[in-house]
Design an enzyme around this catalytic site. Structure first.
Site, PDB file in Angstrom:
ATOM      1  N   HIS A  73       0.820  -1.212   0.000  1.00 37.90           N
ATOM      2  CA  HIS A  73       0.000   0.000   0.000  1.00 37.90           C
ATOM      3  C   HIS A  73       0.858   1.268   0.000  1.00 37.90           C
ATOM      4  O   HIS A  73       0.510   2.267  -0.624  1.00 37.90           O
ATOM      5  CB  HIS A  73      -0.954  -0.013   1.201  1.00 37.90           C
ATOM      6  CG  HIS A  73      -2.069  -1.002   1.042  1.00 37.90           C
ATOM      7  ND1 HIS A  73      -3.313  -0.835   1.590  1.00 37.90           N
ATOM      8  CD2 HIS A  73      -2.128  -2.186   0.383  1.00 37.90           C
ATOM      9  CE1 HIS A  73      -4.089  -1.859   1.279  1.00 37.90           C
ATOM     10  NE2 HIS A  73      -3.379  -2.695   0.555  1.00 37.90           N
ATOM     11  N   ASP A  94       7.905   5.295  -0.015  1.00 34.05           N
ATOM     12  CA  ASP A  94       8.549   6.419   0.667  1.00 34.05           C
ATOM     13  C   ASP A  94       8.200   6.526   2.151  1.00 34.05           C
ATOM     14  O   ASP A  94       8.610   7.470   2.823  1.00 34.05           O
ATOM     15  CB  ASP A  94       8.163   7.735  -0.029  1.00 34.05           C
ATOM     16  CG  ASP A  94       6.645   7.948  -0.033  1.00 34.05           C
ATOM     17  OD1 ASP A  94       5.926   7.086   0.515  1.00 34.05           O
ATOM     18  OD2 ASP A  94       6.185   8.974  -0.576  1.00 34.05           O
ATOM     19  N   SER A  96       5.314   7.123   3.396  1.00 31.75           N
ATOM     20  CA  SER A  96       4.300   8.160   3.658  1.00 31.75           C
ATOM     21  C   SER A  96       3.165   7.625   4.520  1.00 31.75           C
ATOM     22  O   SER A  96       2.514   8.377   5.240  1.00 31.75           O
ATOM     23  CB  SER A  96       3.742   8.710   2.346  1.00 31.75           C
ATOM     24  OG  SER A  96       3.114   7.686   1.607  1.00 31.75           O
ATOM     25  N   HIS A 179      -0.700 -13.246  -1.319  1.00 25.64           N
ATOM     26  CA  HIS A 179      -1.978 -13.721  -0.777  1.00 25.64           C
ATOM     27  C   HIS A 179      -1.890 -15.180  -0.340  1.00 25.64           C
ATOM     28  O   HIS A 179      -2.835 -15.731   0.208  1.00 25.64           O
ATOM     29  CB  HIS A 179      -3.106 -13.503  -1.788  1.00 25.64           C
ATOM     30  CG  HIS A 179      -3.564 -12.076  -1.836  1.00 25.64           C
ATOM     31  ND1 HIS A 179      -4.648 -11.638  -2.562  1.00 25.64           N
ATOM     32  CD2 HIS A 179      -3.077 -10.964  -1.201  1.00 25.64           C
ATOM     33  CE1 HIS A 179      -4.802 -10.338  -2.396  1.00 25.64           C
ATOM     34  NE2 HIS A 179      -3.854  -9.901  -1.577  1.00 25.64           N
ATOM     35  N   SER A 180      -0.730 -15.787  -0.550  1.00 26.41           N
ATOM     36  CA  SER A 180      -0.497 -17.133  -0.018  1.00 26.41           C
ATOM     37  C   SER A 180      -0.354 -17.121   1.505  1.00 26.41           C
ATOM     38  O   SER A 180      -0.499 -18.159   2.156  1.00 26.41           O
ATOM     39  CB  SER A 180       0.777 -17.694  -0.652  1.00 26.41           C
ATOM     40  OG  SER A 180       1.387 -18.616   0.186  1.00 26.41           O
ATOM     41  N   ASP A 197      -5.943 -19.046   1.561  1.00 23.89           N
ATOM     42  CA  ASP A 197      -5.669 -20.420   1.123  1.00 23.89           C
ATOM     43  C   ASP A 197      -5.608 -21.312   2.354  1.00 23.89           C
ATOM     44  O   ASP A 197      -5.750 -20.827   3.484  1.00 23.89           O
ATOM     45  CB  ASP A 197      -4.421 -20.523   0.229  1.00 23.89           C
ATOM     46  CG  ASP A 197      -3.100 -20.453   0.992  1.00 23.89           C
ATOM     47  OD1 ASP A 197      -3.117 -20.196   2.225  1.00 23.89           O
ATOM     48  OD2 ASP A 197      -2.043 -20.648   0.375  1.00 23.89           O
ATOM     49  N   VAL A 202       2.311 -20.598   5.507  1.00 20.08           N
ATOM     50  CA  VAL A 202       3.430 -21.037   4.663  1.00 20.08           C
ATOM     51  C   VAL A 202       3.386 -20.288   3.334  1.00 20.08           C
ATOM     52  O   VAL A 202       2.335 -20.220   2.685  1.00 20.08           O
ATOM     53  CB  VAL A 202       3.363 -22.565   4.383  1.00 20.08           C
ATOM     54  CG1 VAL A 202       4.618 -23.016   3.648  1.00 20.08           C
ATOM     55  CG2 VAL A 202       3.191 -23.342   5.676  1.00 20.08           C
TER      56      VAL A 202
END
Ligand code: HEM
EC number: 1.11.1.-
Length: 340
Positions: A73, A94, A96, A179-180, A197, A202
Site C-alpha cells: 500500500h 517512501d 508516507s 496472498h499465499s 488459502d 506457509v
C-alpha cells in the site's frame, strides 16, 4: 509454522537502505556479520527489534501479513499518469503511510493497518532509520486514495492501475503470491481471520491452485464485500483473485506459478524488488539483502486439496493444460481462522 511464512518471504526480497556509495565497500559490523556496506549494520538491530516486537519471535503471523500489505500500500501509491496530468501522484515506496498516517490511514483501502504503522514508527525512531526503508524492510523480513486496487475491482481496472505504476500483467500475478500468507478481516467481519488459502502460515503455491477450484460454498453465515463462493470451508475467496485467476491475460501465469514453487519464489522476489523501490532511484540505494535470514527448507509441493479432483479445477490457461498434481489424502479440510 509461523516462522515458515516469515522465513520464506524474507528471502524473497531485497532490502535497500540509505543513499549509496559509488562502489561496493564490504564491512564487518560490530556484531561480527559481514555486509555489503557499513550502512547495513543498523538493520541487524532493526531485525532483532521487529522480530521481537512486531512479529513476536515468528509467532505473530498477523504482524508479518500486515507488514507485507503495508509495503504494497505504501509503494503502489505511485501514479506517473496522475503526475503527467499535473496532479500529485504519490511518492511510491517512501514511508508516507507512517509519515502521514493521520491522512493515509483514513483511506478505506488501509483499514486495519494502524497498529502495524505505529509499531513500525516506534522501531524506525528507536533505530533512527527512514520510514520508507523500514516499511520495505519489515515486508522483506515477514499507497494516495484511489491508487490501491480493490478486491471488488475488475481485472481491467486492476491491470490498468498496476500498469500505471509500471507492472505487467505477469508481475501483478507474481505479486499476488503474497496472498499465499493472507487472511481477510475487513471484507467479512463476521469471519475475520479467514485465510485466502489452506496454508496461510506457509509461503507456498497452494493459493494459486485453490483459487482455481470451483466455488461451492460461503464460509460464513453472510456474504462479505467482494466475496465470492469458496471451494473449501473456512477459506475466503475475494472477487479480484477469482477473476485474475481466470482472465485470459493472467490465467497462464497464474497456473504456472501454482505448479512451481521455485518459479513463484523467484518471480515474487523480482516483483517485490521493483515494488519496494517504486518512486526511488535505485542507483542511490544500498542493497542490504545479506541481513535477511535464509529459509530452513522449501515448502511441501503443491497438491489438489483432499476431497477434490482435477475435475474441480477451472483450468483457464488456453495454451497449457492444468498440470497433473497429487491429491492430498482425506476429506476436504476446514481451514481454521488465523488470529487478526
Ligand atoms: C492487486 C490487487 C490486490 C488486491 C485487490 C488486494 C486486496 C486485498 C484485500 C481486500 C485484503 C484483505 C484485507 C482485510 O480485509 O483485512 C488483502 C490482504 C492482503 N494483501 Fe492484498 N491485494 C492486492 C495485492 C496485494 C499485493 C501486491 C500484496 C503484497 C505485495 C498484498 C498483500 C496482502 C497481504 C499480506 C494480505 C493479508 C493481510 C492480513 O492477513 O492481515 N496484496 N489484499
Amino acid at each position: 509454522m509461523r516462522a515458515a511464512a516469515l522465513i520464506s518471504l524474507i528471502t524473497a526480497s531485497l532490502v535497500l537502505a540509505g543513499p549509496a556509495p559509488h562502489m561496493v565497500k564490504r564491512a564487518t559490523c560490530p556484531q561480527g556479520q559481514t555486509v555489503e556496506d557499513a550502512k547495513c549494520c543498523v538493520w541487524f538491530d532493526v531485525l532483532s527489534d521487529i522480530q521481537t516486537n512486531i512479529f513476536n519471535n515468528g509467532k505473530c503471523e498477523n504482524g508479518v501479513h500486515k507488514s507485507l500489505r503495508l509495503a504494497f500500500h505504501d509503494a503502489i501509491g505511485f501514479s506517473p499518469s496522475l503526475e503527467a496530468g499535473g496532479s500529485f501522484g504519490g511518492g511510491g515506496a517512501d514511508g508516507s503511510l507512517i509519515e502521514h498516517s493521520d491522512v493515509e490511514l483514513l483511506f478505506a483501502a488501509n483499514g486495519g493497518l494502524g497498529p502495524t504503522v505505529e509499531a513500525q514508527r516506534t522501531a524506525a525512531l528507536t533505530h533512527n532509520v527512514p520510514f520508507g526503508d523500514i516499511v520495505q524492510f519489515a515486508a522483506a523480513v515477514g499507497l494516495p486514495a484511489g491508487l490501491v486496487p480493490g478486491p471488488g475491482d475488475t481485472v481491467d481496472r486492476i491491470l490498468e492501475r498496476m500498469a500505471d505504476a509500471g507492472f505487467s500483467a505477469d508481475e501483478t500475478v507474481d505479486l499476488l503470491a503474497s496472498h499465499s500468507i493472507a487472511a481477510q478481516q475487513g471484507l467479512n467481519t463476521g469471519i475475520a481471520g479467514s485465510p485466502l488459502d489452506s496454508t496461510p502460515d506457509v509461503f507456498d503455491s497452494q493459493f494459486y491452485i485453490e483459487t482455481l477450484l470451483k466455488g461451492v460454498l460461503n464460509p460464513g453465515p453472510t456474504t462479505g464485500f467482494a466475496e465470492v463462493l469458496s471451494p473449501i470451508p473456512g477459506e475466503f475467496r475475494m472477487q479480484s483473485d477469482f477473476a485474475i485467476a481466470r482472465d485470459p491475460r493472467t490465467a497462464c501465469r497464474w497456473q504456472a506459478l501454482g505448479a512451481d514453487h521455485a518459479l513463484m519464489s523467484s518471480a515474487f522476489r523480482a516483483a517485490m524488488v521493483k515494488l519496494a523501490t517504486l518512486g526511488n532511484n535505485r542507483s542511490t540505494l544500498v542493497d542490504c539483502s545479506s541481513v535477511i535470514p535464509t529459509p530452513a527448507s522449501a515448502p511441501a509441493p503443491p497438491t489438489i486439496p483432499g476431497g477434490k479432483t482435477l475435475d474441480d479445477i477451472e483450468g483457464s490457461c488456453a495454451a497449457t493444460p492444468f498440470p497433473s498434481l497429487p491429491i492430498a489424502p482425506g476429506p476436504t479440510p476446514t481451514v481454521p481462522a488465523v488470529a487478526v
